[in-house]
Design an enzyme around this catalytic site. Structure first.
Site, short mmCIF file in Angstrom:
data_model
loop_
_atom_site.label_atom_id
_atom_site.label_comp_id
_atom_site.label_asym_id
_atom_site.label_seq_id
_atom_site.Cartn_x
_atom_site.Cartn_y
_atom_site.Cartn_z
N SER A 106 38.95 44.90 43.16
CA SER A 106 39.64 43.90 43.95
C SER A 106 39.59 44.23 45.44
CB SER A 106 41.11 43.82 43.51
OG SER A 106 41.86 43.01 44.38
N GLN A 126 35.20 42.06 44.27
CA GLN A 126 35.92 40.79 44.22
C GLN A 126 36.51 40.46 45.59
OE1 GLN A 126 39.44 40.63 44.50
NE2 GLN A 126 39.74 38.47 44.02
N THR A 154 37.51 34.80 43.98
CA THR A 154 38.67 34.25 43.29
C THR A 154 39.36 33.26 44.21
OG1 THR A 154 38.98 36.37 42.15
CG2 THR A 154 40.82 34.82 42.09
N HIS A 276 44.16 33.33 36.10
CA HIS A 276 44.68 34.46 36.87
C HIS A 276 45.74 35.23 36.09
CE1 HIS A 276 44.18 35.69 41.24
NE2 HIS A 276 44.95 36.62 40.74
N GLY A 330 42.11 42.90 31.75
CA GLY A 330 43.02 43.11 32.86
C GLY A 330 44.19 44.01 32.50
#
Length: 388
Positions: A106, A126, A154, A276, A330
């Site tokens: 991320s 990401q 995203t 998400h 996740g």
């Protein structure tokens, strides 16, 4: 670390090990939590149609995602600031590499892209649409220089605020004032506190991959504020960003058929059918419910992965049977990280692998590529066809 046999047990251990605020941040979700609950409940609605003889003695799980060969149809989903363990995203990257799969990092991660790629060369970076175009390009070029093999963008975030069960109290930065305020929580979880004490560091609540050259990394909440203040991207912006990268490129957060088609038109390599993790607009259906219609519409033109609610290998098999090439994991790996660092993440991946193997055996298949909807019991009204 003592081996655990299910992701549910990893979650229980995480709850016992982490301070309440930190554990609450892992649960996340928005508003009532309807979408969070549906993400897992939907998988339970799907059944299997197993065989009893003539089963395959060999099961092949290998596949490819965005040009990367992975040993099972599962890879790591990007999640922000992994302060549940001192090694954070580096431990996750090492675990993924040890189990032959890819890592996604991320923009809001607590470890720099350079360290994570060094731990796992199969790393996707990401990005959110935050800051100026020049800043976006600079971040991509840093990721490219570090060796990232793909970009994930995203855009599914409506900045929903408020949770019926209460939001975690996370400080902007871990200064002396914050440490004193959170000391009672830390003392209730001495093993977690000791993990950080051994490193001589406090939990890092900054986002080093969003730092401007020569400047300190912004705090998580500072970066979050910039993201909230950035004008929202258009489809032309997505196409432009894809052109700037020029390599494997995923758009994450697609739940509608019309959006999936627009993503294909924008030239993306892959799309992630995702809500998400229930952290966006509450009331959005489970991603597995939206998967079949999207796979039918664009599956021949783009790679499709599924993100949301995966807790066991049988969930992976259900997603692949409905048209996903792979799934992104996740919360499950974060609970493993909290329970046992790198070893805990490896444990979670082993659980998932074992579940895939068991389901493939029962269904009589020798490869994940042989799966189809015929292997499932799909109740009437299960799917959600959005955007047609």
């Amino acid at each position: 670390m003592t081996w655990f046999e299910t992701v549910a047990e990893a979650q229980r251990r995480a709850a016992k090990r982490l301070p309440p605020s930190v554990y609450s941040a892992l649960l996340a979700g928005s508003e009532k939590g309807t979408t969070v609950a549906d993400n897992t409940a939907a998988f339970a609605e799907l059944g299997f149609a197993p065989h009893v003889a003539g089963l395959s003695g060999k099961r092949d799980m290998a596949t490819t995602v965005m040009g990367q060969s992975i040993s099972l149809p599962v890879f790591i989903s990007p999640t922000g600031v992994q302060a549940v363990h001192p090694d954070g995203e580096v431990a996750v990257a090492r675990a993924a590499a040890a189990r032959g799969t890819a890592m996604s990092l991320s923009s809001f991660a607590s470890k720099p892209i350079e360290d994570v790629v060094a731990a796992n060369p199969q790393t996707f970076f990401q990005m959110y649409w935050t800051g100026s175009r020049d800043q976006l390009v600079a971040r991509m070029e840093r990721a490219r220089a570090a060796g990232a093999v793909g970009v994930i963008v995203t855009t599914d975030w409506s900045f929903s605020h408020g949770r019926d069960w209460g939001s975690p109290k996370i400080p902007e930065k871990m200064d002396v004032k914050a440490m004193l305020r959170f000391a009672p929580e830390g003392l209730r979880r001495p093993r977690w506190l000791l993990d950080f004490a051994r490193t001589g560091r406090v939990p890092d609540l900054t986002a080093p991959n969003l730092a401007e050259p020569g400047t300190p990394a912004p705090t998580f909440f500072g970066a979050y504020g910039e993201w909230m203040g950035t004008p929202l991207p258009t489809w032309d912006d997505i196409a432009w960003l894809r052109e700037q990268w020029g390599g494997p490129f995923m758009l994450k957060g697609v739940m509608r058929v019309d959006d999936a088609k627009r993503a294909v038109d924008a030239g993306v390599t892959a799309i992630s059918v995702s809500n998400h993790g229930g952290n966006n607009l509450d009331g959005t259906p489970a991603s597995i419910r939206a998967l079949p219609a999207i796979a039918d519409a664009v599956g021949e033109h783009v790679e499709i992965v599924l993100d949301g609610g995966v807790r066991r290998g049988s969930d992976v098999v259900k997603a692949v049977a409905l048209g996903a090439r792979a799934v992104m994991l996740g919360r499950a790996y974060l609970w493993g990280l909290a329970a046992g660092g790198q070893t805990g993440v490896e444990n979670v991946l082993d659980i998932i692998r074992g579940g895939i193997d068991s389901a493939l055996m029962g269904l009589g298949h020798s490869s994940v590529h042989d799966l189809s909807p015929a292997d499932l019991v799909i109740p009437d009204g299960f799917g959600r066809v959005l955007g047609v």
